[in-house]
Design a protein around this motif. Structure first.
Motif, short mmCIF file in Angstrom:
data_model
loop_
_atom_site.label_atom_id
_atom_site.label_comp_id
_atom_site.label_asym_id
_atom_site.label_seq_id
_atom_site.Cartn_x
_atom_site.Cartn_y
_atom_site.Cartn_z
N GLN A 1 -91.70 20.92 -34.92
CA GLN A 1 -91.19 22.26 -35.22
C GLN A 1 -89.67 22.28 -35.28
OE1 GLN A 1 -93.63 21.58 -33.12
NE2 GLN A 1 -95.12 23.20 -32.97
N VAL B 1 -88.43 20.75 -38.49
CA VAL B 1 -88.57 21.62 -39.66
C VAL B 1 -87.49 22.70 -39.65
CG1 VAL B 1 -90.09 23.24 -40.79
CG2 VAL B 1 -91.01 21.16 -39.92
N VAL B 2 -87.16 23.22 -38.45
CA VAL B 2 -86.12 24.25 -38.38
C VAL B 2 -84.75 23.66 -38.77
CG1 VAL B 2 -84.89 25.80 -36.84
CG2 VAL B 2 -87.34 25.68 -36.75
N SER C 1 -84.71 23.44 -42.45
CA SER C 1 -84.61 24.72 -43.16
C SER C 1 -83.16 25.21 -43.17
CB SER C 1 -85.53 25.75 -42.53
OG SER C 1 -85.06 26.13 -41.27
N ILE D 1 -81.67 23.40 -46.06
CA ILE D 1 -82.17 23.95 -47.32
C ILE D 1 -81.43 25.24 -47.67
CG2 ILE D 1 -84.22 24.91 -48.43
CD1 ILE D 1 -85.84 23.06 -46.73
N LEU E 1 -79.55 26.02 -51.17
CA LEU E 1 -79.84 27.13 -52.08
C LEU E 1 -78.58 27.93 -52.38
CD1 LEU E 1 -83.24 28.46 -50.81
CD2 LEU E 1 -82.75 27.10 -52.80
N ILE F 1 -87.99 16.04 -44.57
CA ILE F 1 -88.13 17.29 -45.33
C ILE F 1 -86.86 17.57 -46.13
CG2 ILE F 1 -88.45 19.77 -45.08
CD1 ILE F 1 -90.42 19.22 -42.94
N CYS G 1 -86.70 18.07 -50.27
CA CYS G 1 -86.07 19.22 -50.92
C CYS G 1 -84.94 18.77 -51.85
CB CYS G 1 -85.54 20.19 -49.89
SG CYS G 1 -86.88 21.00 -49.06
N ASP H 1 -97.08 27.60 -29.97
CA ASP H 1 -96.64 26.34 -30.55
C ASP H 1 -97.01 26.25 -32.04
OD1 ASP H 1 -95.47 23.91 -30.32
OD2 ASP H 1 -96.70 23.26 -28.64
N ILE I 1 -95.01 28.80 -34.24
CA ILE I 1 -93.68 28.37 -34.68
C ILE I 1 -93.80 27.43 -35.87
CG2 ILE I 1 -91.64 27.06 -34.02
CD1 ILE I 1 -91.99 28.08 -31.23
N ALA I 2 -94.75 26.47 -35.79
CA ALA I 2 -94.91 25.52 -36.90
C ALA I 2 -95.32 26.25 -38.17
CB ALA I 2 -95.95 24.47 -36.52
N ALA J 1 -92.35 28.26 -39.59
CA ALA J 1 -91.29 27.43 -40.16
C ALA J 1 -91.74 26.74 -41.43
CB ALA J 1 -90.82 26.40 -39.14
N VAL J 2 -92.95 26.18 -41.43
CA VAL J 2 -93.41 25.42 -42.60
C VAL J 2 -93.97 26.35 -43.67
CG1 VAL J 2 -94.98 23.66 -43.40
CG2 VAL J 2 -93.89 23.42 -41.20
N VAL K 1 -90.22 26.69 -45.50
CA VAL K 1 -89.97 25.56 -46.40
C VAL K 1 -90.89 25.60 -47.62
CG1 VAL K 1 -89.97 23.07 -46.53
CG2 VAL K 1 -89.15 24.17 -44.49
N VAL L 1 -89.92 28.27 -50.24
CA VAL L 1 -88.73 27.89 -50.99
C VAL L 1 -89.08 26.84 -52.04
CG1 VAL L 1 -86.52 26.71 -50.79
CG2 VAL L 1 -87.12 28.47 -49.17
N LEU L 2 -89.87 25.83 -51.63
CA LEU L 2 -90.23 24.78 -52.59
C LEU L 2 -91.04 25.34 -53.75
CD1 LEU L 2 -91.06 21.65 -50.45
CD2 LEU L 2 -89.03 22.23 -51.69
#
Lengths: 140, 76
Positions: free
Chosen positions: A38, A41-42, A45, A48, A52, A127, A131, B47, B50-51, B54-55, B59, B62-63
Motif C-alpha cells: 500500500q 502504491v501511494v 501515485s 504520477i 500528469l 508502478i 506509468c 488494510d 487502503i489498497a 490507492a490502486v 492508479v 489514471v491509467l
C-alpha cells in the motif's frame, strides 16, 4: 496537453505530503493498517501526480527510469537475500534473525520493518515505470 | 449501511458495463472502487481498504483515462 495553473500549483504543494504519507504507511506497516504494497502504491501515485501536471520529462529528471529499473531488480534480490538469511541461521526461509523489540514500538517485530521498506520501494518503482511507459507511448 | 453500499455497488457496476462512452464507464468504475473500499472499511478490513482506494480509485483510473485519450473514445 494544456497546462493549468491551479493543477500545477496544487500538485507541487501536495507532492511531498503524499510521499510522507506513503513512507508513514510503509514504516508503520507492522503496527497499523498499511504495509509495503500500500505504501509503495501511494508513493507511486505522488509521482504520477507530478507526471500528469508537469509532464513525464520533468518527472523523469528527478526519477530516471534507468535507476528505477535498477532499484526494482535490486530490491527483489535483496528480498531473496533477507529470506535466505533465515536459512543461514539454521531455520526456515524468511525466518526472523534480528532481535525482537518492545511490543507497540516502531522497532518491534524483527526484520519485518526492513522487509516492508524493500517491498515498498520495489512496488513503487514498478508502478512508476509502468506509468512512465504508458504516458510516453504514442497510441494507435 | 452494508446493504446500501452493496446495492450501490450493483448499480454502478451495471452502469459501467452499459455505457457506450468509455470515459463514463471508467468514472463509474472509479466510483465502484471507492464504494468497495468503503465497504471493506465497514467490514473491519482497513488494510484492504487502503489498497483498494490507492490502486482501484487512484492508479488504475489514471491509467485508464490516459489510455482512452490515446485510443478510441467510444465502444464499437
Amino acid at each position: 496537453m494544456k497546462e493549468s495553473e491551479i493543477v500545477d500549483m496544487i500538485s507541487r504543494k501536495l507532492f511531498p505530503y503524499i510521499l510522507l504519507f506513503g513512507l508513514y504507511l510503509i514504516s508503520y506497516g507492522h503496527l497499523s493498517p498499511g504495509g509495503g504494497f500500500q505504501g509503495g502504491v501511494v508513493l507511486a501515485s505522488g509521482v504520477i501526480l507530478i507526471c500528469l501536471s508537469r509532464g513525464v520529462s520533468s518527472a523523469e529528471r528527478v526519477f530516471p527510469s534507468r535507476k528505477l529499473r535498477i532499484v526494482e531488480a535490486e530490491m527483489f534480490f535483496l528480498f531473496l537475500l533477507m529470506g535466505a538469511g533465515g536459512l543461514l541461521i539454521g531455520k526456515y526461509f524468511l525466518e526472523n534473525f534480528l532481535p525482537l523489540g518492545e511490543a507497540g514500538e516502531v522497532p518491534s517485530g524483527g526484520f519485518i520493518f526492513f522487509l516492508n521498506i524493500v517491498i515498498g520501494l520495489k512496488v513503487g518503482a514498478g508502478i512508476i515505470l509502468i506509468c512512465f511507459y504508458i504516458l510516453k507511448s504514442k497510441g494507435e | 449501511m452494508t446493504e446500501v453500499i452493496l446495492i450501490l455497488l450493483v448499480i454502478f457496476g451495471t452502469l459501467s458495463l452499459q455505457f457506450k462512452k468509455l470515459l463514463n464507464a471508467v468514472i463509474c468504475l472509479a466510483i465502484f472502487s471507492l464504494l468497495s473500499s468503503l465497504l471493506f472499511y465497514y467490514l473491519h478490513a482497513p488494510d484492504v481498504a487502503i489498497a483498494e482506494a490507492a490502486v482501484g480509485a487512484g492508479v488504475a483510473t489514471v491509467l485508464f483515462v490516459v489510455i482512452i485519450s490515446k485510443t478510441r473514445k467510444e465502444e464499437k
